[in-house]
Design a protein around this motif. Structure first.
Motif, PDB file in Angstrom:
ATOM      1  N   ALA A  18      45.762  32.656  33.859  1.00 30.52           N
ATOM      2  CA  ALA A  18      45.963  33.882  33.075  1.00 30.52           C
ATOM      3  C   ALA A  18      45.918  33.615  31.581  1.00 30.52           C
ATOM      4  O   ALA A  18      45.345  34.398  30.815  1.00 30.52           O
ATOM      5  CB  ALA A  18      47.290  34.538  33.454  1.00 30.52           C
ATOM      6  N   VAL A  19      46.521  32.512  31.144  1.00 33.07           N
ATOM      7  CA  VAL A  19      46.502  32.185  29.712  1.00 33.07           C
ATOM      8  C   VAL A  19      45.069  31.953  29.248  1.00 33.07           C
ATOM      9  O   VAL A  19      44.642  32.453  28.200  1.00 33.07           O
ATOM     10  CB  VAL A  19      47.384  30.952  29.433  1.00 33.07           C
ATOM     11  CG1 VAL A  19      47.150  30.451  28.012  1.00 33.07           C
ATOM     12  CG2 VAL A  19      48.853  31.291  29.631  1.00 33.07           C
ATOM     13  N   GLY A  20      44.294  31.182  30.017  1.00 36.61           N
ATOM     14  CA  GLY A  20      42.913  30.922  29.645  1.00 36.61           C
ATOM     15  C   GLY A  20      42.064  32.181  29.636  1.00 36.61           C
ATOM     16  O   GLY A  20      41.228  32.385  28.748  1.00 36.61           O
ATOM     17  N   VAL A  21      42.269  33.057  30.616  1.00 39.16           N
ATOM     18  CA  VAL A  21      41.499  34.299  30.688  1.00 39.16           C
ATOM     19  C   VAL A  21      41.898  35.256  29.563  1.00 39.16           C
ATOM     20  O   VAL A  21      41.037  35.902  28.951  1.00 39.16           O
ATOM     21  CB  VAL A  21      41.676  34.956  32.065  1.00 39.16           C
ATOM     22  CG1 VAL A  21      41.063  36.357  32.088  1.00 39.16           C
ATOM     23  CG2 VAL A  21      41.044  34.086  33.148  1.00 39.16           C
ATOM     24  N   ARG A  73      50.477  40.437  33.351  1.00 44.96           N
ATOM     25  CA  ARG A  73      51.650  40.042  32.565  1.00 44.96           C
ATOM     26  C   ARG A  73      51.238  39.436  31.228  1.00 44.96           C
ATOM     27  O   ARG A  73      51.866  39.701  30.199  1.00 44.96           O
ATOM     28  CB  ARG A  73      52.516  39.054  33.359  1.00 44.96           C
ATOM     29  CG  ARG A  73      53.212  39.659  34.564  1.00 44.96           C
ATOM     30  CD  ARG A  73      54.284  38.721  35.120  1.00 44.96           C
ATOM     31  NE  ARG A  73      53.722  37.495  35.646  1.00 44.96           N
ATOM     32  CZ  ARG A  73      53.327  37.321  36.911  1.00 44.96           C
ATOM     33  NH1 ARG A  73      53.420  38.329  37.778  1.00 44.96           N
ATOM     34  NH2 ARG A  73      52.857  36.152  37.316  1.00 44.96           N
ATOM     35  N   ALA A  74      50.178  38.634  31.225  1.00 42.61           N
ATOM     36  CA  ALA A  74      49.727  37.995  29.985  1.00 42.61           C
ATOM     37  C   ALA A  74      49.193  39.004  28.980  1.00 42.61           C
ATOM     38  O   ALA A  74      49.268  38.784  27.766  1.00 42.61           O
ATOM     39  CB  ALA A  74      48.655  36.950  30.302  1.00 42.61           C
ATOM     40  N   LEU A  75      48.669  40.130  29.469  1.00 46.21           N
ATOM     41  CA  LEU A  75      48.076  41.144  28.592  1.00 46.21           C
ATOM     42  C   LEU A  75      49.056  42.256  28.223  1.00 46.21           C
ATOM     43  O   LEU A  75      48.703  43.157  27.461  1.00 46.21           O
ATOM     44  CB  LEU A  75      46.856  41.772  29.273  1.00 46.21           C
ATOM     45  CG  LEU A  75      45.685  40.841  29.609  1.00 46.21           C
ATOM     46  CD1 LEU A  75      44.594  41.620  30.330  1.00 46.21           C
ATOM     47  CD2 LEU A  75      45.125  40.190  28.356  1.00 46.21           C
ATOM     48  N   ALA A  76      50.277  42.180  28.739  1.00 46.57           N
ATOM     49  CA  ALA A  76      51.206  43.306  28.626  1.00 46.57           C
ATOM     50  C   ALA A  76      51.479  43.731  27.190  1.00 46.57           C
ATOM     51  O   ALA A  76      51.673  44.913  26.913  1.00 46.57           O
ATOM     52  CB  ALA A  76      52.517  42.972  29.336  1.00 46.57           C
ATOM     53  N   GLU A  77      51.519  42.795  26.250  1.00 46.42           N
ATOM     54  CA  GLU A  77      51.842  43.143  24.863  1.00 46.42           C
ATOM     55  C   GLU A  77      50.649  42.947  23.930  1.00 46.42           C
ATOM     56  O   GLU A  77      50.814  42.921  22.704  1.00 46.42           O
ATOM     57  CB  GLU A  77      53.036  42.317  24.384  1.00 46.42           C
ATOM     58  CG  GLU A  77      54.320  42.633  25.141  1.00 46.42           C
ATOM     59  CD  GLU A  77      55.538  41.940  24.561  1.00 46.42           C
ATOM     60  OE1 GLU A  77      55.492  41.538  23.383  1.00 46.42           O
ATOM     61  OE2 GLU A  77      56.531  41.792  25.294  1.00 46.42           O
ATOM     62  N   LEU A 127      38.923  29.751  29.477  1.00 51.14           N
ATOM     63  CA  LEU A 127      38.429  28.881  28.423  1.00 51.14           C
ATOM     64  C   LEU A 127      38.075  27.510  28.979  1.00 51.14           C
ATOM     65  O   LEU A 127      38.821  26.963  29.801  1.00 51.14           O
ATOM     66  CB  LEU A 127      39.484  28.716  27.319  1.00 51.14           C
ATOM     67  CG  LEU A 127      39.795  29.940  26.465  1.00 51.14           C
ATOM     68  CD1 LEU A 127      40.795  29.555  25.378  1.00 51.14           C
ATOM     69  CD2 LEU A 127      38.537  30.526  25.844  1.00 51.14           C
ATOM     70  N   PRO A 128      36.956  26.945  28.544  1.00 48.36           N
ATOM     71  CA  PRO A 128      36.617  25.585  28.970  1.00 48.36           C
ATOM     72  C   PRO A 128      37.710  24.612  28.553  1.00 48.36           C
ATOM     73  O   PRO A 128      38.340  24.767  27.509  1.00 48.36           O
ATOM     74  CB  PRO A 128      35.308  25.302  28.214  1.00 48.36           C
ATOM     75  CG  PRO A 128      34.753  26.641  27.874  1.00 48.36           C
ATOM     76  CD  PRO A 128      35.937  27.535  27.656  1.00 48.36           C
ATOM     77  N   GLY A 129      37.940  23.606  29.385  1.00 51.49           N
ATOM     78  CA  GLY A 129      38.933  22.595  29.059  1.00 51.49           C
ATOM     79  C   GLY A 129      40.296  22.852  29.652  1.00 51.49           C
ATOM     80  O   GLY A 129      41.164  21.973  29.628  1.00 51.49           O
ATOM     81  N   ILE A 130      40.524  24.069  30.166  1.00 53.20           N
ATOM     82  CA  ILE A 130      41.793  24.370  30.848  1.00 53.20           C
ATOM     83  C   ILE A 130      41.522  24.302  32.344  1.00 53.20           C
ATOM     84  O   ILE A 130      40.899  25.199  32.919  1.00 53.20           O
ATOM     85  CB  ILE A 130      42.337  25.755  30.443  1.00 53.20           C
ATOM     86  CG1 ILE A 130      42.601  25.806  28.937  1.00 53.20           C
ATOM     87  CG2 ILE A 130      43.618  26.071  31.222  1.00 53.20           C
ATOM     88  CD1 ILE A 130      43.096  27.139  28.442  1.00 53.20           C
ATOM     89  N   ALA A 131      41.968  23.214  32.967  1.00 49.36           N
ATOM     90  CA  ALA A 131      41.595  22.944  34.355  1.00 49.36           C
ATOM     91  C   ALA A 131      42.649  23.359  35.367  1.00 49.36           C
ATOM     92  O   ALA A 131      42.381  23.375  36.573  1.00 49.36           O
ATOM     93  CB  ALA A 131      41.295  21.450  34.528  1.00 49.36           C
ATOM     94  N   GLY A 132      43.856  23.710  34.913  1.00 48.22           N
ATOM     95  CA  GLY A 132      44.920  24.064  35.838  1.00 48.22           C
ATOM     96  C   GLY A 132      44.580  25.268  36.688  1.00 48.22           C
ATOM     97  O   GLY A 132      43.902  26.194  36.234  1.00 48.22           O
ATOM     98  N   LYS A 133      45.050  25.273  37.922  1.00 48.80           N
ATOM     99  CA  LYS A 133      44.739  26.363  38.844  1.00 48.80           C
ATOM    100  C   LYS A 133      45.946  27.238  39.168  1.00 48.80           C
ATOM    101  O   LYS A 133      45.839  28.156  39.980  1.00 48.80           O
ATOM    102  CB  LYS A 133      44.147  25.802  40.137  1.00 48.80           C
ATOM    103  CG  LYS A 133      42.822  25.087  39.919  1.00 48.80           C
ATOM    104  CD  LYS A 133      42.226  24.634  41.238  1.00 48.80           C
ATOM    105  CE  LYS A 133      40.919  23.865  41.012  1.00 48.80           C
ATOM    106  NZ  LYS A 133      39.895  24.719  40.405  1.00 48.80           N
TER     107      LYS A 133
END
Length: 372
Positions: free
Chosen positions: A343-346, A222-226, A331-337
């Motif tokens: 998906a946003v970090g990746v 979904r994050a890469l869709a556009e 991305l480093p610093g984004i700790a949410g699971k």
């Protein structure tokens, strides 16, 4: 090709393309927006420029190509006339969409394509530039183009639009002049005084092979869709894939995912996040055994990485390839699971990888074997 092409396939529409830019403007040549009577897709930069373009496009739709005006080129001074602080000049081409052309472009989403859109001579003050469906003597002064099937095209009237593949072979339309394939999207005038938009539509070079259709895999899709990429989404469980798949995604339901790894083109980006650590390991071995030094990300913790490093060495994977494996991902610093957070970090991590690869690679325009 972003979402403008899907919108152009669904309803009567006007395609707006940034054709020429002078100075500072919101978008680059080739940026597109599709305007329908009650919606739009894509963007030429927002602001007053976009609002003015939407109004003009909807007027064209309401008039239904009245007086033969189905294509026109318009100049917009962003500072004096539109009050935008960037202050440059944007030239936009407006076209009433041809469904057959859009359908062919849709089939070629993963292939490079050039559009050639022609209209009569230079625009006169106070009059629109109009696409002509019968160029008369202009047609006889142009050589027949080479069709993709090897046959010569008709020497009849110039078709208002033509499509070419990345090698410069004619896919649709009739006679069209040679054009400079080293310049990207641009406007030019041929020897007869007829003006053309040469519009470069390049397929995304970034290709992600994503293994795993679980919550995180679905969130990444979904994050890469556009975004400007192609995604091959792989899982052995066919029922895990959602009913609606983004246009840039191809689904592969297979019991032998390692075979897809072996077949992947050089430069493919790999992400592994299946439901099984044993399958993750098999895929990691297959990816790291490739001759190509592809980017590879594996979902997991530092503990999982240490376990996999040990097992990969046992199976003969070189230390330098193991060191290149990205695990944990994101991305480093984004700790949410939460899947959406991962998906946003990746997605941001992948964009940085792809943009670095683009910067290091030769330009598509410079590399074209048919460049003039």
């Amino acid at each position: 090709m972003e979402d403008w092409l899907g919108a152009a396939l669904r309803a009567p529409a006007v395609l707006v393309t940034v054709a020429i830019v002078e100075g500072s403007v919101p978008r680059e040549p080739g940026a597109k927006m599709v305007v329908t009577r009650d919606g739009l897709a894509g963007t030429i930069g927002g602001g007053h420029l976009e609002h003015r373009a939407i109004d003009m496009a909807r007027t064209m739709l309401e008039e239904g190509g009245a007086q033969g005006v189905t294509t026109k080129l318009e100049r917009f001074a962003l500072g004096p006339s539109l009050g935008q602080c960037c202050g440059g000049i944007a030239h936009l081409v407006f076209e009433v969409v041809e469904p057959e052309q859009m359908a062919l472009l849709d089939k070629r989403r993963n292939e490079d394509t050039w559009r050639l859109v022609g209209w009569t001579g230079p625009r006169k003050a106070g009059s629109p530039s109009t696409r002509s469906t019968n160029a008369g003597t202009a047609a006889n002064s142009l050589p027949p183009a080479e069709r993709v099937d090897g046959r010569a095209a008709s020497r009849g009237p110039v078709h208002p639009t033509a499509l070419f593949d990345g090698a410069g072979r004619l896919l649709a339309g009739d006679v069209a002049p040679d054009f400079d394939r080293t310049r990207g999207t641009h406007v030019f005038t041929d020897a007869t005084g007829r003006r053309w938009l040469a519009d470069a539509i390049f397929a995304p070079r970034a290709h992600l092979m994503l293994f795993g259709a679980g919550h995180v895999g679905a969130a990444i899709v979904r994050a890469l869709a556009e975004l400007p990429c192609r995604v091959t989404w792989v899982d052995e469980r066919d029922d895990m894939f959602p009913a609606a798949i983004p246009a840039n995604v191809t689904v592969e339901a297979t019991d032998t995912p390692e075979a897809l790894v072996a077949q992947a083109a050089p430069g493919t980006t790999f992400l592994v996040m299946t439901h099984s650590h044993a399958l993750d390991l098999r895929l990691s071995i297959a990816i790291l055994s490739r001759a190509d030094q592809d980017w590879f990300g594996l979902i997991g913790s530092d503990t999982k990485r240490r376990q996999f490093e040990h097992r990969l060495r046992e199976r003969g994977i070189a230390d330098e390839r193991i060191a290149a494996m990205v695990c944990p991902i994101g991305l480093p610093g984004i700790a949410g699971k939460a899947p959406a957070v991962i998906a946003v970090g990746v997605a941001a991590q992948l964009l940085s990888v792809w943009e670095a690869a683009d910067a290091a690679a030769p330009s598509l325009l410079e590399a074209s074997p048919e460049s003039n």
